[in-house]
Design a protein around this motif. Structure first.
Motif, PDB file in Angstrom:
ATOM      1  N   LYS A   1       0.885  -1.174   0.000  1.00  0.00           N
ATOM      2  CA  LYS A   1       0.000   0.000   0.000  1.00  0.00           C
ATOM      3  C   LYS A   1       0.915   1.214   0.000  1.00  0.00           C
ATOM      4  CE  LYS A   1      -2.355   0.764   3.787  1.00  0.00           C
ATOM      5  NZ  LYS A   1      -3.270   0.348   4.873  1.00  0.00           N
TER       6      LYS A   1
ATOM      7  N   THR B   1       1.604   5.373  -0.691  1.00  0.00           N
ATOM      8  CA  THR B   1       0.963   6.676  -0.718  1.00  0.00           C
ATOM      9  C   THR B   1       1.667   7.564  -1.734  1.00  0.00           C
ATOM     10  OG1 THR B   1       0.409   6.433   1.601  1.00  0.00           O
ATOM     11  CG2 THR B   1       0.289   8.655   0.691  1.00  0.00           C
TER      12      THR B   1
ATOM     13  N   LYS C   1      -2.623   9.975  -1.973  1.00  0.00           N
ATOM     14  CA  LYS C   1      -3.605   8.943  -2.301  1.00  0.00           C
ATOM     15  C   LYS C   1      -2.931   7.581  -2.267  1.00  0.00           C
ATOM     16  CE  LYS C   1      -6.847  11.728  -4.850  1.00  0.00           C
ATOM     17  NZ  LYS C   1      -6.788  12.540  -6.089  1.00  0.00           N
ATOM     18  N   GLU C   2      -3.740   6.596  -2.019  1.00  0.00           N
ATOM     19  CA  GLU C   2      -3.156   5.256  -1.932  1.00  0.00           C
ATOM     20  C   GLU C   2      -3.186   4.521  -3.261  1.00  0.00           C
ATOM     21  OE1 GLU C   2      -4.939   2.941   1.158  1.00  0.00           O
ATOM     22  OE2 GLU C   2      -3.724   3.921   2.711  1.00  0.00           O
TER      23      GLU C   2
ATOM     24  N   THR D   1      -3.625  -0.929  -8.278  1.00  0.00           N
ATOM     25  CA  THR D   1      -4.961  -0.523  -7.861  1.00  0.00           C
ATOM     26  C   THR D   1      -4.925   0.825  -7.127  1.00  0.00           C
ATOM     27  OG1 THR D   1      -5.506  -2.871  -7.602  1.00  0.00           O
ATOM     28  CG2 THR D   1      -7.045  -1.269  -6.653  1.00  0.00           C
ATOM     29  N   PRO D   2      -4.984   1.915  -7.894  1.00  0.00           N
ATOM     30  CA  PRO D   2      -5.085   3.230  -7.236  1.00  0.00           C
ATOM     31  C   PRO D   2      -6.501   3.389  -6.652  1.00  0.00           C
ATOM     32  CG  PRO D   2      -5.164   3.450  -9.634  1.00  0.00           C
ATOM     33  CD  PRO D   2      -4.982   1.987  -9.346  1.00  0.00           C
ATOM     34  N   GLU D   3      -6.659   4.288  -5.716  1.00  0.00           N
ATOM     35  CA  GLU D   3      -7.988   4.549  -5.155  1.00  0.00           C
ATOM     36  C   GLU D   3      -8.965   4.872  -6.263  1.00  0.00           C
ATOM     37  OE1 GLU D   3      -6.355   6.867  -1.178  1.00  0.00           O
ATOM     38  OE2 GLU D   3      -8.164   7.638  -2.175  1.00  0.00           O
ATOM     39  N   ALA D   4      -8.462   5.664  -7.201  1.00  0.00           N
ATOM     40  CA  ALA D   4      -9.258   5.994  -8.381  1.00  0.00           C
ATOM     41  C   ALA D   4      -8.271   6.180  -9.526  1.00  0.00           C
ATOM     42  CB  ALA D   4     -10.048   7.289  -8.149  1.00  0.00           C
TER      43      ALA D   4
ATOM     44  N   PRO E   1      -7.861   1.178 -11.499  1.00  0.00           N
ATOM     45  CA  PRO E   1      -7.846   0.071 -10.545  1.00  0.00           C
ATOM     46  C   PRO E   1      -7.909  -1.274 -11.274  1.00  0.00           C
ATOM     47  CG  PRO E   1      -9.352   1.772  -9.800  1.00  0.00           C
ATOM     48  CD  PRO E   1      -8.917   2.166 -11.174  1.00  0.00           C
TER      49      PRO E   1
END
Lengths: 654, 654
Positions: free
Chosen positions: A451, A453, A457-458, A478-481, A526
């Motif tokens: 994970k 940052t 954003k993660e 897999t980005p948050e968005a 993602p």
């Protein structure tokens, strides 16, 4: 100096979970075997090995038991390294029993610490009043450094501050005692370690004074008139280690010149590597180009001229030290496990400064060969010395091999290596990625979920790979968005052919940068899947023509893994085996001891010995060589089937 | 035990005059350079080397000067070895100035001797009252042995008895102190030497008690409870050499077992060889089959398993000692000059027992290679350590080569080797012939005139040869009158083709006996001429398949002379040179430094290095090797052109 969170380039260990078999198995071995075994060793519960007394020293210093100090002057550091390893394991997953055990030790340590912050059971128990009078030999700051590393690791894993407070209190005390001001000591430790530890303490606390103190220790080193002589004169020349030349031979501890002036790796290899690690990070934080230039210069010297193909360093037993360029004997090598661990630390810090695949290539060379060789496959026995060629009877009886053990040993009087292997393996998650501005660099291929940052954003990165046995790596992004950012993928120097797929579509391969990374800058969605296919040819390696001890020989390497011949597979007298330079080999799945590993098979020639007779020397006979099947096993897995010959560099006809 | 003049099998040195160039030149070098240089060294007249103080010690002990003892505990032996060499030179030809100088020294020594016969300047000056309390470490009997050898040699050369009287008086004192009776010491020296010296004293005086004493010392060795421990306990464990393990490590001085029980060469190589020399002669005199069997067994172990191709022994620096079978590293070898001299002594004594060419072959191997290499061609500098491979920078800077010097040194603090070389060369005439019953054995081919007594009649043997460069040997046999007797001529093992002429008539060659000698039994007339033609092929030598450090390598040898490559002729990086096993070579006359010697030329392959670049390891490139001309020089002549690489064992494709 500017410092803020954006500049932190490593991924917290808690955010990286190694899975898959190769490394997860090793980490579980550390959890299930190494750390409990070491716990028993530290508590003198292992029969047939010399009692460590390390925990008892702390209990006595804490007033909890009666008794005297026993052990080396740096005995405390074994406990600290154990705690650090425990911290890394707890960052991976909860283990209430282990945590409770560690908390009890921490309680003891905390009670042993003096009011003023000082903490060293040797001096508290054995030489009170003589603190800080023999930095050259007595490892006080070295032990402090390990305690600081443990405090930082344990805090990062558990959020518990007790050991971190001990570390901070001790570091603050040191900050008072040492420094440029009148009334302070202008000195430094004979065994570098505090320098890199203070950088870690800074990374946890963001208190810049620790960074300053690290820089102070580094830049003070080697100044004239010489600190070792000044403090020795104050002691009327007394020695802690009488036979050793630590005070006289300044280069043993890299104190023969200012660190910025040093041009070649010299002296004790572990000290050297720890020093360079500290130098690299201080150079980075202060943007100190002179210090960085010294790091690069020393790196070049090691990597181009003083490193074994196994990533081992320190080619002589005397002083466990470097010698001169290209002087790399295989049988009398010292090649300490800890020194290769130090080289990994150094490489890792350099990677954080400038992503260049060479740092990661060397890191892997040290990791997959010398470091793993340092531990038996059951996690219970250890090599301190890692030669590239062993004939067991000679190793046992010929005195020039006094330092060489033909089989791994249990815990030793100077037990530096076992806990060092444990803490490195347990913390390996930290070495996979770094983040630099908008780019996530992938340095190591290890099955894991991370994970990361980026711009607050993660991004989740999930690696699946059977590396180092297989060059296929799948990474799920897999980005948050959806987000635009870059992923940089290391192409190891030995990988000649690379293919890349994104969501199963072959990509026109972007040329790797000069630094050896493929840069993939795009809008990531993602679930995007990267598939990287690195070729893993079996390579017949040669050494630089100036390396006398590899002349006319080749070593077998595949990916980062160096192979060797063992007597168990290939019979005795390995020195009589010849390869042809046109030799071809096959990969095979290992079985039994080597389950899960790949072994390499092929054919060699062996000089026939049957008809020779007793004469020691004869005029040449022209008996044709006999062909024979050969089995190479990974170097790191040697000596897991008992005592026998081993050889990395094999004679080869040109 | 029977003993009479008939049993003396050696030819008195006075009766053998070496001429021709090779050895006569060496003897003249000893006369003109070595002995005067050593005289200056013993008298502290050479700048830039540590003063020896050896003569001054005797003057002080004699009450002729004031001062204190300086030097090693065995410093006296340097003076004795010088006197012994002078004796041998005076046996060759008169030299009034040298004789007068020696007589002056002998006068001093005689004055230094105590009334009771005791003589050792260290104990007289520095530790009076502690005589004979630390035999293990303090070399008192060793020094006595050298003084006895000097006394015998000087008497045999000059007929003067003063030094012989000193020796006899000292030996008689020792005979009182040591022995099996109550009140005597049941002990022996930590450095064997007295044993062989007492045999020499017996040979001069025919007083059997010296032989008895020699046997006593030999058979006492290694008994339990152990003498070293008994005397150490009496001293409350005090040491003369604190760091050294002489007392604890009994095998260092071959005192770990009874001499008759020892099976393998172990410990300090010089001590071992001196011991075996004494054992051989005592075994012979007493017809002690058990002792003789031990001699043969230890000989076999050395010659079949622990000897370098150069006749060097003692493969490790630790303890200047033997290691284990087939453990013969070329670069870290100790291979002390003195140890090969000791091996020559041993071989010579064995030849006197049983003429077998192997003893002479090994004697020549040690003589023409390690011993001659021990001295520079100008006679002024010396090697103590004789490795078979040197890279000068590594030798100077890498600590595992601490014992290795890349160029010869002047007189050292422990100056055992230079006077040992001098006395051996000056006495070489004694090694050429032995007489056994009706047979004159010719062991060495050296131009010389010898007067040999056989059946109370004289036979003159005149050898003319350019050996070792040429295999032709002419021997003119001149008995007083026609007489029937046998001449035995050694055929070295390496000589595959032999021709023999008597008075220019080719002889149907009698098969050499199993022992390797051609036996010519006939009626000899004055002036009979034998011409022996030994083939001298250039041999590509291989070592036994168990010798790891010679695996895949060959050494060039012609006759007894082993050759090497030097950087001066063949460039740097000798380790990259390969021979083909089918290689052919040529003999050439040497010039300049090598005038009078034969050099060997041929072609080799060298791995090209130009395009390699900086990388330490690379996957194999298939660049064809380059052919290059090679020049081999005799090993003994290496390092006479300054500092550079040298290599005996050269890589070879099979």
């Amino acid at each position: 100096m500017k410092h803020d969170r954006e500049m932190v380039k490593t991924i917290p260990l808690k955010n990286v979970y190694i899975n898959g078999s190769f490394w997860a198995d090793y980490i579980e071995l550390v959890r299930k075997e190494v750390v409990p075994y070491q716990w028993d060793a530290l508590n003198d519960n292992i029969p047939d090995i010399e009692p460590s007394h390390a925990i008892r020293n702390f209990k006595i210093a804490a007033g909890m038991e009666k008794g005297e100090f026993h052990g080396m002057v740096f005995q405390d550091s074994d406990v600290a390294k154990w705690l650090e390893a425990v911290g890394y394991l707890l960052a991976r997953e909860e283990d209430a029993e282990l945590e409770q055990r560690a908390d009890e030790v921490i309680e003891i340590i905390s009670n042993a610490q003096r009011e003023d912050g000082y903490l060293n059971t040797y001096f508290i128990l054995k030489e009170p009043g003589r603190e800080w009078t023999n930095l050259c030999e007595c490892h006080e700051l070295y032990c402090a450094g390990h305690m600081i590393e443990a405090g930082a690791a344990y805090y990062q894993a558990t959020g518990k501050t007790k050991l971190l407070q001990v570390a901070v209190k001790f570091a603050d005390h040191i900050y008072e005692v040492f420094g440029p001001e009148e009334g302070q000591t202008q000195g430094y430790d004979g065994h570098q370690e505090i320098e890199l530890a203070l950088v870690k303490l800074y990374e946890v606390t963001l208190d810049e004074k620790y960074l300053q103190l690290s820089r102070f220790f580094l830049l003070e080193r080697g100044k004239q008139p010489h600190f070792y002589d000044i403090e020795a004169e104050k002691r009327n020349g007394s020695h802690h280690f009488p036979g050793k030349m630590m005070i006289e031979d300044k280069s043993y501890s890299q104190a023969h010149a200012l660190v910025t002036e040093q041009k070649e790796a010299a002296g004790h290899a572990v000290r050297f590597a720890y020093m360079c690690t500290g130098m690299a990070h201080v150079a980075d934080k202060y943007k100190d180009e002179k210090l960085l230039a010294a790091c690069r210069r020393l790196w070049r010297n090691v990597v181009d001229r003083q490193m074994y193909i196994t990533g081992a360093v320190g080619s002589q037993s005397y002083g466990e030290s470097f010698t001169i360029d290209y002087d790399l004997p295989n049988d009398t090598a010292y090649a300490e496990t800890c020194a290769s661990i130090g080289l990994i630390f150094f490489a890792n810090r350099m990677l954080q400064i400038e992503p260049d695949r060479e740092y990661a290539d060397v890191l892997e060379r040290a990791l997959y060969n010398t470091v793993l060789a340092g531990m038996s496959m059951d996690g219970k026995e250890f090599f301190y010395v890692n030669p590239l060629e062993v004939e067991p009877q000679a190793a046992e009886e010929s005195r020039r091999y006094d330092h060489v053990a033909p089989v791994r040993q249990g815990w030793l009087t100077c037990a530096c290596c076992p806990p060092n292997v444990a803490r490195l393996i347990a913390s390996l998650g930290q070495y996979i990625y770094t983040v630099m501005e908008e780019t996530i660099y992938t340095h190591l291929y290890i099955s894991s979920d991370a994970k990361i940052t980026l711009n607050n954003k993660e991004v989740l990165l999930s690696q699946q790979t059977n590396y180092p046995w297989d060059g296929n790596v799948e990474i799920t992004v897999t980005p948050e968005a959806e987000a635009v950012f870059a992923l940089a993928l290391r192409v190891p120097a030995w990988s000649e052919e690379v293919e890349l797929f994104i969501n199963d579509q072959a990509q026109a391969l972007p040329m790797p940068e000069e630094s050896g990374y493929i840069l993939l800058s795009r809008k990531w969605k993602p679930g995007d899947k990267i598939r990287l296919q690195l070729s893993l040819p079996i390579m017949l390696m040669q050494a630089h023509p100036r390396v006398r001890h590899a002349a006319g020989k080749t070593a077998v390497q595949r990916g980062p893994v160096v192979y060797c011949l063992e007597e168990a597979d290939n019979g005795a007298n390995l020195h009589n085996i010849f390869l042809q330079s046109s030799q071809s080999f096959n990969i095979k799945e290992g079985s039994e001891h080597f389950r899960g590993l790949k072994i390499i098979t092929g054919e060699g020639n062996k000089k026939p010995a049957d008809h020779w007779g007793e004469k020691l020397y004869k005029a040449q006979e022209t008996i044709p060589p006999q062909t024979m099947p050969l089995t190479f096993i990974p170097y790191f897995s040697w000596a897991n089937r008992g005592r026998g010959e081993m050889k990395v560099w094999i004679q080869t006809n040109i």
